[in-house]
Design an enzyme around this catalytic site. Structure first.
Site, short mmCIF file in Angstrom:
data_model
loop_
_atom_site.label_atom_id
_atom_site.label_comp_id
_atom_site.label_asym_id
_atom_site.label_seq_id
_atom_site.Cartn_x
_atom_site.Cartn_y
_atom_site.Cartn_z
CG HIS A 5 -1.75 -1.18 1.60
ND1 HIS A 5 -2.55 -1.67 0.39
CD2 HIS A 5 -1.78 -1.91 2.37
CE1 HIS A 5 -3.15 -2.81 0.87
NE2 HIS A 5 -2.64 -3.26 2.31
CG HIS A 14 -5.53 -6.20 0.85
ND1 HIS A 14 -6.70 -5.51 1.74
CD2 HIS A 14 -4.44 -6.12 1.71
CE1 HIS A 14 -5.93 -4.87 2.69
NE2 HIS A 14 -4.79 -5.34 2.72
#
Lengths: 541, 541
Positions: free
Chosen positions: B59, B217
């Site tokens: 991320h 994700h």
């Protein structure tokens, strides 16, 4: 590949308006759409040297993203990968140039040279002082007398920008810019081409290959090389650059994302850069960041400049521009020792007959239920609930001699610690949290019932499951609520709670959340069943 | 698709080391590789509340990129898309937590909740004050009781970070964080999946489709929708968010790049955001920038938070972190009027018999050579040199009555202006530059020969061609050098120069640079030939 754009013809002006609208009033544009797309500083008073850059679009944040205090005064934006017109450049020059004059910073492409060059002539005919530097930092094509201008342009923007902001005269700003151009060398590498709006993506680079020495307009690299990993990629780039740098001179490296490399990859490349054969010649780094992109190209470039102390000061000077990542001194990775005693000190083992018997019994109940619970879990899950609990129970029995059995306050935490070390998966962590929180409550003087309730509350908070979500909580919650009325009442409440889970049509937590209603219906949740069996067996004792 | 990584197992620690090495000494890490990957502020004195976040990697820049003064104290980094272990989180907490305590900021994923939750319990057992907030800002799955934590987490980092930096006590920092979590709502949209290192890219989203309501994700979006353009995409996102915002409340919007959208696309999306149905409910914007990515996913997310005055101050507070793009007030796009008189005022037309005759003759020479020059160009180029020059010559004859024929100083510029307006391509611009610069020189009192030399010099500077590069300069340069000896000498020099181009084996400027030697050999450059013919004809007059 689809892109987040509207009509191809509108991309540049929509992007400019998006940039200006989110600039907090720092930027304005000339009222010349659609032909004249010039972004400029708001409130510019022309009292100092103006810096005008630009060129084709598709390199964002360059150049409009670098318009602002301490960098560019204006950017003239062409279509994607196409030079702006002479009129547009001239409009930009005239909008920002006062008596102090103007420096044009132009990347070395024929279209840009010509259009900026003619605009400069016209502006001079109006009596304006205009100088121009041509940035040709690309070393990819050593035989070509006209090297391309790529990401090294940012060094020129920043150093000339700092000088201009401080009020340096035009000849000084232009001389500094020319010196930076001479000193700057860049090269890029890419694993993929870019997606030009409205055109199909060219699949030119085969898997296992990379292009070395590419430009920022989607043109092919000078050579296709075998690609193995980030380390060898940076090594190739470093070797090319090494021939343009003296070993005893320290350089600033600008690590540029060509647009499509992830932030994670760029950090890996930063690591490789500071480990590369160039490392000894580097003192500072700008980035990694997307500064001079080629739309969404998965590639990077490295630009080197041997900055002197004044250059470093200019590069360090803070600017209110999100696109400029700042410059940092390259430093070894500093480490801090791990904190002492990450493992809690185990409380002193102590014995207590009744507690040992009680705990052992609980464990044996769970071990006895192993096969039944596995069978139940096989209907709605992966069939291992019984084994997971039985393994934990066996481990707890094995650990009995090192538990503080006579200190009930410490015992909760010790059980939690054992469970977290021996049980895998979410349920192990959740039970560890249950006992740790119960231990906290017990150590602050709460009763056993209150301690267990505190554990339940924390387990719910962390795990996110509530009564009705088809988990062990559907049995544990009513059992603990009934516990003040005795074990028999708790056992009955646990059984009723467990049985109710068979009618719950949606699991809202845990793995069963991914199972459809038909598979769930009629089956008791194995975690709730385990709790019910535990209380029932204890009650029957 | 290949990525800039080395061994999959090393990505996270190499990326962390890359980040730290380029942080200018701002960051350090715990010495716990490979299992414990904790990035923390260098020189942290534990005198204030520590903020610890983290979670799975992939991320970036979240979360390690937000460690620094005014934001996080430490980030605990798991593998890509996997929670860090309890031990790693505990190490992070213990490394930064003093008497003021610690706030854990955790995105709502089971693994993160459990591992951070248990680590918090353990830290409390050591006597540390630890609070935890669970961020669940995602509105994609309205039926799911446990909303995911996505980019809205940045609001928590920034607002809680500002409070902690100012010395607020733990309960106050935690309460503010909880309030921000409650107020924040986010949703994302993507045109493509992400490339998980070491895994093949899943081709789940068909062309013409987008996924709305995806997570960070790589998980599939809640719905696949038809994708037409950026406007409709932002419209869908805005409609989803509108149900979570009151029309009379102003919000800060955080516009996040999920990693693979180009900077250009993000600017277009910013434009769409401030034009969207939400616009009236927005006062400020953070970004557009890649803050909470999903590796290289070509997508974006919008997070909204109804900030009060104190929140705005906290969000505005400058932090020394390149990853935080700052917050800007949304403003209408300011425009500035185009500068007056972009078109130069045409000098007064005037007649002068000899000049008119001379100019007309030059034009006629070029018109007469049209076919020959085209034929010559066809051998090494696209066969239009003759037509290009003849068209310009015809246009100049047609313009003769509006030229300042009696004012030779003005005449150069006027010819340059005419040529730039009538001739296409690079050669038109170059000739315009030639005459403009010659005009400049003439107006500063230089002789005709000097003026023409000045024009040549500028044309070379802008065009980049030098003698020997197989261009018109190979004839023009010797001709002007010989001009002081008379027209006949100039003509002879031009002819010799032009003929020499036939032996030049490499064109170094212009389109012929892309032609190979065999095609060039033996052919005179058509531009040089034109110059030679012009001087020869003038000399024969």
């Amino acid at each position: 590949m689809t892109q987040f754009i509207n009509r191809k013809e509108d991309i540049v002006q929509e992007a400019i308006d998006g940039l200006i609208a989110t600039s907090g009033g720092r930027l304005v544009r000339l009222d010349g759409y659609p032909h004249i797309r010039v972004v400029m500083r708001a409130g510019w008073d022309r009292s100092r040297v103006a810096l005008v850059s630009g060129g084709g679009s598709g390199h964002e944040p360059a150049h409009a993203g670098f318009v602002g205090e301490g960098m560019l005064t204006a950017a003239v934006c062409g279509d994607v990968f196409a030079s702006p017109s002479v009129d547009a450049v001239l409009a930009g020059i005239m909008a920002v140039t006062g008596e102090a004059g103007c420096l044009l910073i132009v990347k070395n492409y024929t279209g840009d040279r010509l259009n900026y060059g003619l605009a400069a002539e016209r502006a001079r005919a109006f009596g304006l002082k205009v100088e121009m530097v041509i940035v040709d930092d690309d070393i990819a094509l050593p035989d070509l007398p006209q090297a391309r201008g790529v990401a090294g342009t940012l060094f020129v923007h920043k150093i000339a920008g700092a000088l201009a902001e401080q009020g340096a005269p035009l000849h000084e700003v232009a001389a500094a810019a020319a010196r930076v151009v001479t000193g700057t060398h860049s090269i890029g590498m890419s694993l993929d081409t870019c997606t030009v709006p409205g055109a199909p993506r060219e699949e030119r680079i085969a898997p296992g290959k990379a292009e070395l020495g590419l430009g920022i307009h989607g043109e092919a690299g000078v050579e296709q090389v075998a690609y193995t990993d980030a380390r060898s990629a940076m090594h190739m780039v470093a070797e090319k650059l090494a021939t343009f740098t003296a070993p005893d001179v320290r350089h600033v490296a600008l690590l540029n994302n060509l647009g499509g490399a992830s932030v994670l990859e760029m950090a890996v490349l930063a690591h490789e850069l500071v480990q590369s054969p160039l490392a000894g010649r580097l003192s500072h780094v700008v980035g990694p960041a997307a500064m001079m992109t080629s739309l969404d190209m998965r590639g990077f470039s490295v630009s080197l400049f041997p900055a002197d102390a004044a250059d470093l000061a200019a590069l360090h000077r803070a600017v209110p521009l999100a696109a400029w990542p700042g410059m940092a001194e390259i430093a070894p990775v500093g480490t801090v020792e791990l904190p002492d005693g990450l493992r809690p000190i185990r409380p002193l083992a102590s014995d207590h007959g009744a507690t040992r018997a009680f705990l052992t019994q609980c464990c044996e109940i769970l071990i006895a239920a192993e096969t039944d619970l596995n069978a139940l879990d096989a209907k709605t899950g992966d069939g291992d609930t019984g084994s997971t609990l039985a393994s934990a129970a066996r481990a707890l029995i094995a650990a009995m001699d090192r538990l503080p059995l006579s200190d009930h306050t410490q015992l909760y935490r010790a059980i939690g610690q054992e469970l977290s070390e021996t049980m895998g998966g979410s349920s192990g962590v959740l039970l560890a949290i249950f006992f740790a929180a119960a231990g906290d409550a017990a150590s602050s003087g709460q009763s056993m019932g209150e301690a267990l309730e505190a554990g339940l509350a924390r387990m719910q908070e962390i795990g996110g499951a509530r009564p009705g979500d088809r988990t062990m909580i559907d049995a544990l919650h009513p059992a603990l609520a009934a516990l003040p009325q005795g074990l028999a009442a708790a056992a009955q409440a646990a059984r009723e709670g467990a049985d109710k889970t068979a009618a719950m049509e949606r699991a809202r937590a845990g793995r069963a959340a991914y199972i459809n209603i038909e598979q769930l219906r009629g089956h008791v949740d194995p975690g709730a069943e385990a709790v019910a069996r535990l209380f029932e067996a204890l009650s029957d004792r």
